[in-house]
Design an enzyme around this catalytic site. Structure first.
Site, mmCIF file in Angstrom:
data_model
loop_
_atom_site.group_PDB
_atom_site.id
_atom_site.type_symbol
_atom_site.label_atom_id
_atom_site.label_comp_id
_atom_site.label_asym_id
_atom_site.label_seq_id
_atom_site.Cartn_x
_atom_site.Cartn_y
_atom_site.Cartn_z
ATOM 1 N N GLU A 1 0.826 -1.217 0.000
ATOM 2 C CA GLU A 1 0.000 0.000 0.000
ATOM 3 C C GLU A 1 0.864 1.273 0.000
ATOM 4 O O GLU A 1 0.512 2.275 0.601
ATOM 5 C CB GLU A 1 -0.988 0.013 1.168
ATOM 6 C CG GLU A 1 -2.084 -1.028 1.032
ATOM 7 C CD GLU A 1 -3.278 -0.757 1.924
ATOM 8 O OE1 GLU A 1 -3.409 0.349 2.472
ATOM 9 O OE2 GLU A 1 -4.112 -1.680 2.070
ATOM 10 N N HIS B 1 -1.453 -0.716 10.147
ATOM 11 C CA HIS B 1 -0.813 -1.984 10.491
ATOM 12 C C HIS B 1 0.507 -1.668 11.183
ATOM 13 O O HIS B 1 1.126 -0.629 10.911
ATOM 14 C CB HIS B 1 -0.497 -2.819 9.250
ATOM 15 C CG HIS B 1 -1.692 -3.397 8.567
ATOM 16 N ND1 HIS B 1 -1.836 -4.736 8.283
ATOM 17 C CD2 HIS B 1 -2.822 -2.815 8.083
ATOM 18 C CE1 HIS B 1 -2.974 -4.951 7.664
ATOM 19 N NE2 HIS B 1 -3.591 -3.789 7.525
#
Length: 557
Positions: free
Chosen positions: A50, A323
């Site tokens: 990402e 995350h």
């Protein structure tokens, strides 16, 4: 070429860097680059997911250029795959493998099809010997948007993607290279997708190597509920379960009102380590092989695995991503041939059997004390008395979970443990990662059949829509022809309906012709591969078609 390193430090991080969508993207990814540059131990290979824009990638590269001078930003589909690999050593080869099953263009708000999810592959040489090569596979598989629904159509996507990356890893292992697979796999430990990765390819989940009794998902998941364990704490989920996602330490998982307490000039908002963490889970993984043990005279084993990048932005006080990172250290261990086994009636063998029996009895007594079922993964090594007392107290008051096996130290792992890790590669039957069980193959085939039926229905419906829309468009144009003069508004409406109907029908027709037929063919390929692998492993499961060879009547298969 410099001498090969004794250790390899790895970092995998989902950066949450969606352009126009992720909050504080530039500031966070810039800080991620700074933290990688000052990390200790220094990373040798970093896999990013990402990281959607080259702007963010170059920002990270500028800050890490002295420790990670080599890197590759991977391009895929219309919006890019968001994958990047940074390396201390030169990248000799690189490729981007796109998954055949990769989301649907109709789900444009999810975007998986438009980013062209796949595997970023890099071949990195870390030493002068022919087999001193690392093959890195960085991926971000399809998200589980539909949760635990029985008709979850994306389960087949993740199974297919796990199968594809496992094939790539298996090929690299057969070439004798060190295999590393890193990324956000959007799966929980020991799930069907996890089994495909670890059993189809010769790799190990580095976290479960050191924490074989770690959780199988969030506390509400059926597999975890079956273990009958209390809700873990935030600290336990980080230290023992490797839950880098959805935990209370991450500020992006907080409520809006609590997030408003963060920001420049505001006091820090701490999180108690004893905070219950029912949602934390492990979606990010590092899988590693051992390399060619015979050619190298040894292999790469897991020394350390931990959750990292938990610091907050120094000014904004937010977490650097939604995350945390997964980090690991591999160390090279020479292979020692085991000494000859003593005869069954030798004194040494009797003494060893006595020691083993005593250790097994002690382990069983400890398990009975904590009301735990026997676990073959428990070693005979005893924990220090002070540690056992602390754990007893924590278990009694419900703050922590009791481990079924002692957690290895992150700084001192015995050589026997290293040798045991090599033995799992030399003798795969000695580990829990044997060949994929038959029921796993059957589960994959059931997913394929279910998803195939769905796609066939979609293809039929959209094809019918195209022909119906074509008929409506023609009817509207005929109506325009017979519309009396002076009723221009009726003609306008008929032409508008004709145009809109034909446009919508054409889109669905193209979807049926190009996308759904393509996906059905990919499903056929996937199904054949699974059936063939099952037949090789267990026999049966493949339909054999017989043909009659001309007038001779000879039957061939």
């Amino acid at each position: 070429m410099e001498d090969p390193p004794p250790e390899i430090n790895l970092v995998s991080l989902n950066c949450w860097g969606l352009k126009y969508i992720s909050k504080l993207r530039r500031e966070r990814l810039s800080e991620i680059g700074r933290q990688l540059a000052i990390a200790s131990p220094q990373p040798h290979i970093v896999a990013l997911q990402e990281c959607w824009t080259e702007e963010d990638y170059l920002s990270i590269r500028r800050q890490t250029r002295f420790i990670l001078p080599y890197g590759k930003f991977y391009h895929s589909a219309a919006l890019g795959g968001g994958l990047a690999i940074l390396s201390r050593w030169p990248i000799e080869e690189s490729s981007m493998f796109r998954y055949p099953l990769n989301g649907r263009p109709t789900a444009f708000w999810r975007g998986d099809w438009y980013v062209g999810k796949g595997v970023a592959c890099a071949k990195i040489r870390y030493g002068p010997a022919p087999k001193q090569v690392i093959e890195v596979f960085n991926t971000h598989t399809h998200a589980d948007y539909e949760g635990a629904r029985p008709d979850n159509s994306y389960s087949c996507h993740r199974a297919a993607q796990s199968w594809e990356i496992a094939k790539l890893m298996r090929g690299a292992a057969e070439r004798g290279h060190l295999v590393l697979a890193m990324g956000d796999f959007n799966m929980i430990p020991m799930s069907l997708e996890h089994q495909l990765v670890t059993n189809v390819s010769a790799v190990r989940d580095v976290w479960r190597v050191l924490h074989p009794d770690s959780s199988l998902g969030p506390s509400h998941h059926l597999a975890e509920q079956a273990r009958r364990r209390p809700v873990p704490t935030a600290e336990f989920n980080i230290q023992e379960n490797g839950a880098a996602s959805d935990g209370p330490y991450n500020t992006w998982r907080w409520s809006k009102s609590r997030q408003n307490l963060l920001g420049p000039g505001k006091p820090p908002v701490p999180v108690s380590p004893d905070t219950p963490d029912p949602l934390g889970k492990r979606l990010d993984y590092i899988f590693a092989g051992a390399g060619d043990i015979h050619a190298l005279g040894g292999g790469w084993v897991v020394k350390r695995a931990n959750v990292g990048m938990m610091m907050r932005h120094p000014v904004l006080s937010c977490s650097l991503s939604d995350h945390f990172s997964v980090e690991a250290t591999l160390t090279f261990h020479p292979h020692h041939q085991p000494p000859p086994s003593p005869s069954p009636d030798s004194d040494a063998n009797r003494r060893e059997s006595s020691i083993t029996a005593t250790a097994t009895l002690q382990t069983a007594q400890q398990q009975q004390q904590y009301h735990q079922p026997p676990d073959e993964s428990i070693t005979a090594a005893a924990s220090p008395t002070t540690e056992k007392s602390r754990t007893d107290s924590a278990v009694h008051n419900g703050a922590y979970l009791q481990l079924q096996s002692p957690a290895p130290s992150s700084t001192n792992i015995l050589d026997t443990t290293y040798q045991a890790q090599l033995d799992t590669f030399l003798d795969p039957s000695s580990s829990d990662a044997d060949a994929l069980p038959a029921d796993a193959y059957d589960a994959v085939l059931a997913l394929i059949r279910s998803y195939t039926a769905r796609e066939e229905r979609q293809l039929t419906w959209r094809a019918r829509h195209f022909f119906a829309a074509l008929a409506v468009a023609i009817a509207c144009l005929v109506g325009v022809w017979f519309t009396p003069s002076g009723n221009n508004y009726i003609s306008f409406i008929l032409v508008l309906v004709s145009s809109l109907s034909l446009t919508a029908g054409t889109v669905d027709g193209l979807m049926a012709l190009l996308f759904f037929r393509s996906e059905l063919k990919a499903l056929k390929e996937f199904e054949w591969e699974v059936r063939n692998a099952r037949a090789i492993s267990f026999g049966g499961g493949v339909e054999e078609i017989e043909f009659q060879d001309g007038p001779s009547g000879k039957r061939i298969q």
